[in-house]
Scaffold this motif. Structure first.
Motif, PDB file in Angstrom:
ATOM      1  N   CYS A  18      19.730  14.727  35.849  1.00 26.80           N
ATOM      2  CA  CYS A  18      19.353  15.705  36.957  1.00 26.80           C
ATOM      3  C   CYS A  18      18.042  16.663  36.630  1.00 26.80           C
ATOM      4  O   CYS A  18      17.778  17.109  35.475  1.00 26.80           O
ATOM      5  CB  CYS A  18      20.636  17.018  36.761  1.00 26.80           C
ATOM      6  SG  CYS A  18      20.244  18.285  38.018  1.00 26.80           S
ATOM      7  N   ASN A  20      17.140  19.390  37.387  1.00 32.58           N
ATOM      8  CA  ASN A  20      17.230  20.565  37.415  1.00 32.58           C
ATOM      9  C   ASN A  20      17.888  21.096  36.014  1.00 32.58           C
ATOM     10  O   ASN A  20      17.365  21.758  35.250  1.00 32.58           O
ATOM     11  CB  ASN A  20      18.095  21.262  38.287  1.00 32.58           C
ATOM     12  CG  ASN A  20      18.157  22.809  38.410  1.00 32.58           C
ATOM     13  OD1 ASN A  20      17.067  23.433  38.381  1.00 32.58           O
ATOM     14  ND2 ASN A  20      19.270  23.228  38.459  1.00 32.58           N
ATOM     15  N   CYS A  21      18.989  20.435  35.733  1.00 32.47           N
ATOM     16  CA  CYS A  21      19.732  20.958  34.365  1.00 32.47           C
ATOM     17  C   CYS A  21      19.636  19.913  33.271  1.00 32.47           C
ATOM     18  O   CYS A  21      19.951  20.079  32.191  1.00 32.47           O
ATOM     19  CB  CYS A  21      21.367  21.136  34.846  1.00 32.47           C
ATOM     20  SG  CYS A  21      22.333  19.865  35.135  1.00 32.47           S
ATOM     21  N   CYS A  27      25.821  16.049  38.490  1.00 31.15           N
ATOM     22  CA  CYS A  27      24.813  16.201  39.419  1.00 31.15           C
ATOM     23  C   CYS A  27      24.581  14.852  40.208  1.00 31.15           C
ATOM     24  O   CYS A  27      24.773  13.781  39.521  1.00 31.15           O
ATOM     25  CB  CYS A  27      23.557  16.814  38.842  1.00 31.15           C
ATOM     26  SG  CYS A  27      24.120  18.267  37.804  1.00 31.15           S
ATOM     27  N   CYS A  37      22.094  19.604  42.314  1.00 29.15           N
ATOM     28  CA  CYS A  37      22.645  19.870  40.874  1.00 29.15           C
ATOM     29  C   CYS A  37      23.969  20.958  41.038  1.00 29.15           C
ATOM     30  O   CYS A  37      24.198  21.731  42.048  1.00 29.15           O
ATOM     31  CB  CYS A  37      21.511  20.851  40.289  1.00 29.15           C
ATOM     32  SG  CYS A  37      22.081  21.317  38.643  1.00 29.15           S
ATOM     33  N   ARG A  38      24.929  20.510  40.299  1.00 28.38           N
ATOM     34  CA  ARG A  38      26.145  21.324  40.402  1.00 28.38           C
ATOM     35  C   ARG A  38      26.200  22.222  39.367  1.00 28.38           C
ATOM     36  O   ARG A  38      27.359  23.149  39.380  1.00 28.38           O
ATOM     37  CB  ARG A  38      27.399  20.318  40.126  1.00 28.38           C
ATOM     38  CG  ARG A  38      27.760  19.150  41.047  1.00 28.38           C
ATOM     39  CD  ARG A  38      28.660  20.069  41.930  1.00 28.38           C
ATOM     40  NE  ARG A  38      28.993  19.085  43.265  1.00 28.38           N
ATOM     41  CZ  ARG A  38      29.677  19.354  44.175  1.00 28.38           C
ATOM     42  NH1 ARG A  38      30.063  20.423  44.288  1.00 28.38           N
ATOM     43  NH2 ARG A  38      30.180  18.681  45.128  1.00 28.38           N
ATOM     44  N   ARG A  39      25.314  22.380  38.445  1.00 32.53           N
ATOM     45  CA  ARG A  39      25.526  23.510  37.449  1.00 32.53           C
ATOM     46  C   ARG A  39      24.528  24.950  37.596  1.00 32.53           C
ATOM     47  O   ARG A  39      25.286  25.660  37.144  1.00 32.53           O
ATOM     48  CB  ARG A  39      24.989  22.693  36.065  1.00 32.53           C
ATOM     49  CG  ARG A  39      25.975  21.740  35.751  1.00 32.53           C
ATOM     50  CD  ARG A  39      25.661  21.720  33.940  1.00 32.53           C
ATOM     51  NE  ARG A  39      26.495  20.426  33.573  1.00 32.53           N
ATOM     52  CZ  ARG A  39      26.809  19.443  34.148  1.00 32.53           C
ATOM     53  NH1 ARG A  39      25.838  18.660  34.506  1.00 32.53           N
ATOM     54  NH2 ARG A  39      27.776  18.673  33.687  1.00 32.53           N
TER      55      ARG A  39
HETATM   56 ZN    ZN Z   1      22.094  19.659  37.510  1.00 30.09          ZN
END
Ligand code: ZN
Length: 315
Positions: A18, A20-21, A27, A37-39
């Motif tokens: 991901c 982002n994270c 993600c 992104c799920r986080r």
């Molecule tokens: Zn993520």
């Protein structure tokens, strides 16, 4: 047993690192350059909510609209909570906790009494065992099983998702009904914790849930608490509640802190102790997610203090 039905073609979402994270599970990335992104929230990412009201953060390349990226939707509906309660209750009754898993819990300082009280079990490790259990459930509960997250049809035969790991039952606000099963995987690869879901097989998903661990006994529907801890991870919430005698809620990720809100209200909490892992502090995105959680909880009227937990063994 007929199949779950074919899915409509749509954007292909895949898992990879991901942007982002930096994690590679949960993600999603699309071949259009969009990713979600799920986080954690991040710069330039739009916050959206899925059908369960769970927030995620999406990056859209210029000119791309979210509606053109809508993921495939299952035609199946999640079974009502009464059905889930009965089916998941039956599953929990049939499962036991393996000696290996019991030793792992004990190693975290969790006694047999706490293990029993939290209905901790081992998920069937082999596909044969899962197939047998899935077939038994179909014989007992019939077509209703199609709406139960985790159950699906493979090669015309009933099957259950998941693999070897601990099972932690998730209770609803009434504290007596199991509404979802959380699995902590024995495998070193892939996500450590996941929801028992048949979404990848065209079935239903359970949404996300917070879980209340009450020190010294099981939670009751009349319980109230002035101070409640919120932390990531169901196992850690059980360990911390017993060790510190503070009721502890788990959320499946700090960015999903809002899952704790209905519980905090039900408990009439005024103070929230937000507990985070020491190793997470350094990651900028995760630190941002914690900051957002503090602000969000404060916006809802809670007094928030933070604590760190550096002990890897509780996870
Ligand atoms: Zn993520």
């Amino acid at each position: 047993v007929r199949g779950a039905g074919s899915r409509r073609p749509g954007t292909q979402w895949t898992t990879g690192t991901c942007p982002n994270c930096g994690r590679s599970d949960w993600c999603r990335q699309s071949d259009t350059g969009a990713y979600l992104c799920r986080r954690a929230p991040g710069p330039g990412l739009l916050e959206r909510r899925d059908t369960h009201g769970v927030p995620y953060w999406i990056h859209l390349p210029k000119g791309l609209k979210l509606r053109n990226l809508a993921p495939n939707k299952s035609k199946l509906k999640k079974a009502e909570s009464l059905v889930l309660q009965v089916v998941y209750g039956a599953i929990i009754q049939r499962l036991s906790l393996s000696a290996k898993h019991r030793a792992e819990w004990r190693g975290r300082g969790v006694s047999d009494e706490v293990i029993d009280r939290n209905w901790l079990r081992s998920w069937p490790a082999t596909s044969e065992e899962r197939q047998t259990l899935a077939a038994d459930l179909y014989r007992e509960f019939g077509e209703q099983m199609r709406g139960v997250p985790g159950w699906y049809v493979r090669d015309r035969k009933p099957m259950l998702a998941g693999g070897s790991g601990w099972v932690i039952p998730m209770w609803d606000l009434e504290t007596e009904r199991v509404v979802a099963l959380r699995i902590r995987s024995d495998s070193g690869t892939g996500p450590k914790y996941y929801w028992l879901s048949s979404k990848r097989h065209g079935g239903t998903s359970p949404g996300i849930h917070a879980r209340l661990a009450w020190p010294g006994r099981g939670p009751r529907r009349t319980d109230t608490a002035d101070t409640v801890r919120v932390t990531e991870g169901e196992a850690k919430s059980i360990v911390l509640a017993e060790r510190t005698e503070i009721p502890t809620l788990s959320v499946p990720g700090v960015a999903l802190w809002s899952a704790a809100l209905p519980w905090l209200r039900r408990l009439r909490a005024r103070k929230v102790l937000l507990c985070y892992d020491q190793d997470r502090k350094e990651k900028a995105q995760i630190a941002r997610a914690y900051l957002e959680a503090v602000r969000g909880l404060e916006r809802h009227g809670f007094t928030v203090s933070t604590e760190t937990w550096g002990n890897e063994e509780t996870k």
